[in-house]
Design a protein around this motif. Structure first.
Motif, PDB file in Angstrom:
ATOM      1  N   SER A 123       0.810  -1.218   0.000  1.00 31.36           N
ATOM      2  CA  SER A 123       0.000   0.000   0.000  1.00 31.36           C
ATOM      3  C   SER A 123       0.845   1.270   0.000  1.00 31.36           C
ATOM      4  CB  SER A 123      -0.933   0.006   1.216  1.00 31.36           C
ATOM      5  OG  SER A 123      -0.197  -0.049   2.427  1.00 31.36           O
ATOM      6  N   ASP A 124       2.117   1.157   0.426  1.00 29.00           N
ATOM      7  CA  ASP A 124       2.966   2.347   0.463  1.00 29.00           C
ATOM      8  C   ASP A 124       4.152   2.247  -0.490  1.00 29.00           C
ATOM      9  OD1 ASP A 124       4.277   0.386   1.884  1.00 29.00           O
ATOM     10  OD2 ASP A 124       5.046   1.734   3.433  1.00 29.00           O
ATOM     11  N   VAL A 125       4.037   1.408  -1.523  1.00 30.84           N
ATOM     12  CA  VAL A 125       5.064   1.392  -2.559  1.00 30.84           C
ATOM     13  C   VAL A 125       5.067   2.755  -3.247  1.00 30.84           C
ATOM     14  CG1 VAL A 125       5.748   0.393  -4.781  1.00 30.84           C
ATOM     15  CG2 VAL A 125       4.989  -1.091  -2.930  1.00 30.84           C
ATOM     16  N   VAL A 168       4.676   2.436  -8.843  1.00 28.04           N
ATOM     17  CA  VAL A 168       3.430   1.754  -9.243  1.00 28.04           C
ATOM     18  C   VAL A 168       2.989   2.241 -10.617  1.00 28.04           C
ATOM     19  CG1 VAL A 168       1.031   1.300  -8.631  1.00 28.04           C
ATOM     20  CG2 VAL A 168       2.757   1.435  -6.827  1.00 28.04           C
ATOM     21  N   ASP A 169       3.096   3.539 -10.870  1.00 24.06           N
ATOM     22  CA  ASP A 169       2.768   4.059 -12.208  1.00 24.06           C
ATOM     23  C   ASP A 169       3.620   3.379 -13.271  1.00 24.06           C
ATOM     24  OD1 ASP A 169       0.915   5.785 -11.152  1.00 24.06           O
ATOM     25  OD2 ASP A 169       2.226   7.542 -11.213  1.00 24.06           O
ATOM     26  N   PRO A 214       7.420  -3.689  -8.420  1.00 24.58           N
ATOM     27  CA  PRO A 214       8.777  -3.188  -8.664  1.00 24.58           C
ATOM     28  C   PRO A 214       9.823  -3.908  -7.817  1.00 24.58           C
ATOM     29  CG  PRO A 214       7.222  -1.391  -8.296  1.00 24.58           C
ATOM     30  CD  PRO A 214       6.522  -2.642  -7.907  1.00 24.58           C
ATOM     31  N   THR A 215      10.989  -4.097  -8.396  1.00 23.33           N
ATOM     32  CA  THR A 215      12.153  -4.505  -7.616  1.00 23.33           C
ATOM     33  C   THR A 215      13.160  -3.360  -7.546  1.00 23.33           C
ATOM     34  OG1 THR A 215      13.249  -5.445  -9.568  1.00 23.33           O
ATOM     35  CG2 THR A 215      11.927  -6.942  -8.222  1.00 23.33           C
ATOM     36  N   GLY A 216      12.953  -2.333  -8.339  1.00 24.26           N
ATOM     37  CA  GLY A 216      13.852  -1.196  -8.299  1.00 24.26           C
ATOM     38  C   GLY A 216      13.201   0.033  -8.891  1.00 24.26           C
ATOM     39  N   PHE A 217      13.434   1.175  -8.250  1.00 12.90           N
ATOM     40  CA  PHE A 217      12.941   2.451  -8.758  1.00 12.90           C
ATOM     41  C   PHE A 217      13.856   3.518  -8.182  1.00 12.90           C
ATOM     42  CE2 PHE A 217      10.088   6.213  -8.637  1.00 12.90           C
ATOM     43  CZ  PHE A 217       9.647   6.207  -9.956  1.00 12.90           C
ATOM     44  N   ARG A 255      10.294  10.096 -11.338  1.00 13.05           N
ATOM     45  CA  ARG A 255       9.125   9.928 -12.203  1.00 13.05           C
ATOM     46  C   ARG A 255       9.388   8.771 -13.160  1.00 13.05           C
ATOM     47  NH1 ARG A 255       6.742  15.729 -14.286  1.00 13.05           N
ATOM     48  NH2 ARG A 255       6.895  16.886 -12.310  1.00 13.05           N
ATOM     49  N   PRO A 256       8.395   7.933 -13.370  1.00 15.34           N
ATOM     50  CA  PRO A 256       8.601   6.812 -14.293  1.00 15.34           C
ATOM     51  C   PRO A 256       8.788   7.307 -15.718  1.00 15.34           C
ATOM     52  CG  PRO A 256       6.290   6.986 -13.684  1.00 15.34           C
ATOM     53  CD  PRO A 256       7.032   7.969 -12.824  1.00 15.34           C
TER      54      PRO A 256
END
Length: 419
Positions: free
Chosen positions: A122-124, A129-130, A142-145, A373-374
């Motif tokens: 819920s707090d990723v 998430v986008d 995700p495993t990385g951002f 930002r993605p």
């Protein structure tokens, strides 16, 4: 237009999973067995393998087995393997590739996974998430951002009497000018203030970061080109003047060449990701990390991402088991262990910089995660779009007319999106 389905047996998930967050138990046929393809091969791979081993040990209903290959090999072989019925149940891949497979119906939808608080999701980071959302539906975990950042040479800063990294574009240019050295006045500096590659840039994220900073963008809504805008025109004119005219950065270099220029001590600043730590260390550079300076409209940085997804084989038990592994991967202990082992910020916003303070680089990047930002979220044709951006920025920094280049890029990107 939409691509046709892959093959029989690899279709769009028709029934929402109801077992999200459940605890799997062994059936009369034994535990649920999952194959997990990933490309992590360094220290991050060791940590991931340990998390998998600990998960298998933590319960007796699921067994995850990993298969490790280069990322490009995974990308090349995934669809044929799924077509043959011997593909993975879980696959990790660079996030910009996820929309291609999601669009073809290859992955299980994960909206229910994110909706269940028991899954630690819920707090990723919302940007992360986008990054895995296509057409309004989440298809990955995700495993990385990690946002791109400024890596700077502390010794060169000190020699020039500069004590702080720049915070705005104007400060960035002024700092780079003070750090640019052309001792023989031949027009080719021996030391550049910054190296900003103009094509094939770090994960293709440098120029989108600059567009974001001035309120511009490349694609809107996943299907509409918006690169030909007054904001992007202003951005490219600003940097064309600083790079082509003031010579604060070399022109015609790509991302790999930029890494080499920085590692040789020939540029005081560069843009990069966590790998720059190893490049700097290997070359004896005492480095600092700072956010990409704020543009006129925003402080923003394109983020590099990797994601896990569940392949849709119409096996609800495997899909539920894979989601249980994802929830385990995201728990507090593993979130910290994975961040420290991978060198990337924690994926969950509730994991603070203090929790990873033993690694100063990770702590610094964690403090910057809010700016990430993605890159082209949900855009299936991202490769073609980024090719057009590459051509635009390289030619713009070479001094060509920017308005003409933006009009050409707009046409090419929209054509790619419409294909």
């Amino acid at each position: 237009m939409k691509l046709s389905p892959l093959v029989a047996g690899v279709g769009i998930l028709a029934v929402a999973l109801t077992a999200t967050g459940c605890t799997a138990g062994p059936s009369s046929d034994g535990p649920v067995e999952l194959t997990f393809w990933h490309g992590y091969t360094e220290a991050d791979g060791d940590v991931l393998e340990q998390i998998v081993a600990d998960f298998n040990e933590s319960q007796d209903g699921i067994v995850v087995t990993t298969e490790i290959n280069p990322w490009a090999v995974i990308d090349d072989t995934l669809l044929p393997a799924l077509s043959a019925g011997n593909g993975p149940d879980i696959v990790a891949m660079p996030a910009e590739r996820l929309p291609v497979y999601a669009d073809r119906g290859a992955f299980v939808a994960l909206d229910d996974f994110y909706a269940d608080p028991a899954n630690n999701a819920s707090d990723v980071n919302p940007g992360a998430v986008d990054m895995v959302t296509v057409g309004g539906t989440a298809y990955g975990v995700p495993t990385g951002f990690v946002p791109l950042a400024v890596y700077y040479n502390k010794a060169l800063f000190a020699a020039a009497g500069i004590t702080e990294p720049p915070a705005t574009w104007d400060e960035w240019v002024a700092t780079a000018e003070a750090l640019t050295v052309d001792a023989n006045a031949d027009g080719t500096p021996e030391q550049y203030g910054v190296v900003l590659p103009d094509h094939a840039t770090v994960a293709n994220g440098l120029w989108p970061s600059l567009f974001y900073g001035n309120g511009g963008d490349i694609v809107e809504g996943g299907d509409t080109a918006v690169i030909d805008s007054p904001e992007n025109l202003e951005t490219l004119q600003f940097w064309q003047d600083a790079i082509a005219n003031d010579k604060i950065s070399p022109t015609g270099v790509d991302g790999i060449e930029a890494d080499g220029i920085f590692s040789a001590g020939q540029a005081a600043m560069t843009i990069g990701g966590p790998w720059m730590v190893f490049i700097a260390a290997d070359n004896g550079i005492d480095y600092g990390i700072a956010p990409i300076p704020a543009g006129p409209e925003a402080q923003a940085a394109s983020a590099i991402g990797v994601s896990m997804a569940i392949t849709d084989t119409d096996d609800d038990a495997k899909a539920a088991a894979a989601q249980e592994f994802f929830a385990y991967f995201l728990n507090d202990e593993n979130s910290v262990a994975w961040s420290l082992g991978s060198g990337w910020p924690p994926l969950r916003t509730s994991i603070s910089a203090d929790a990873v303070a033993e690694n100063p680089t990770v702590a610094a990047l964690t403090a910057q995660a809010q700016f990430g930002r993605p890159l082209l979220p949900g855009v299936v044709q991202s490769v073609d779009v980024l090719t057009a951006v590459d051509e635009l920025t390289q030619r713009a920094m070479a001094g060509e007319d920017i308005a003409t280049l933006l009009a050409e890029a707009q046409e090419k990107i929209q054509a790619a999106l419409d294909d």
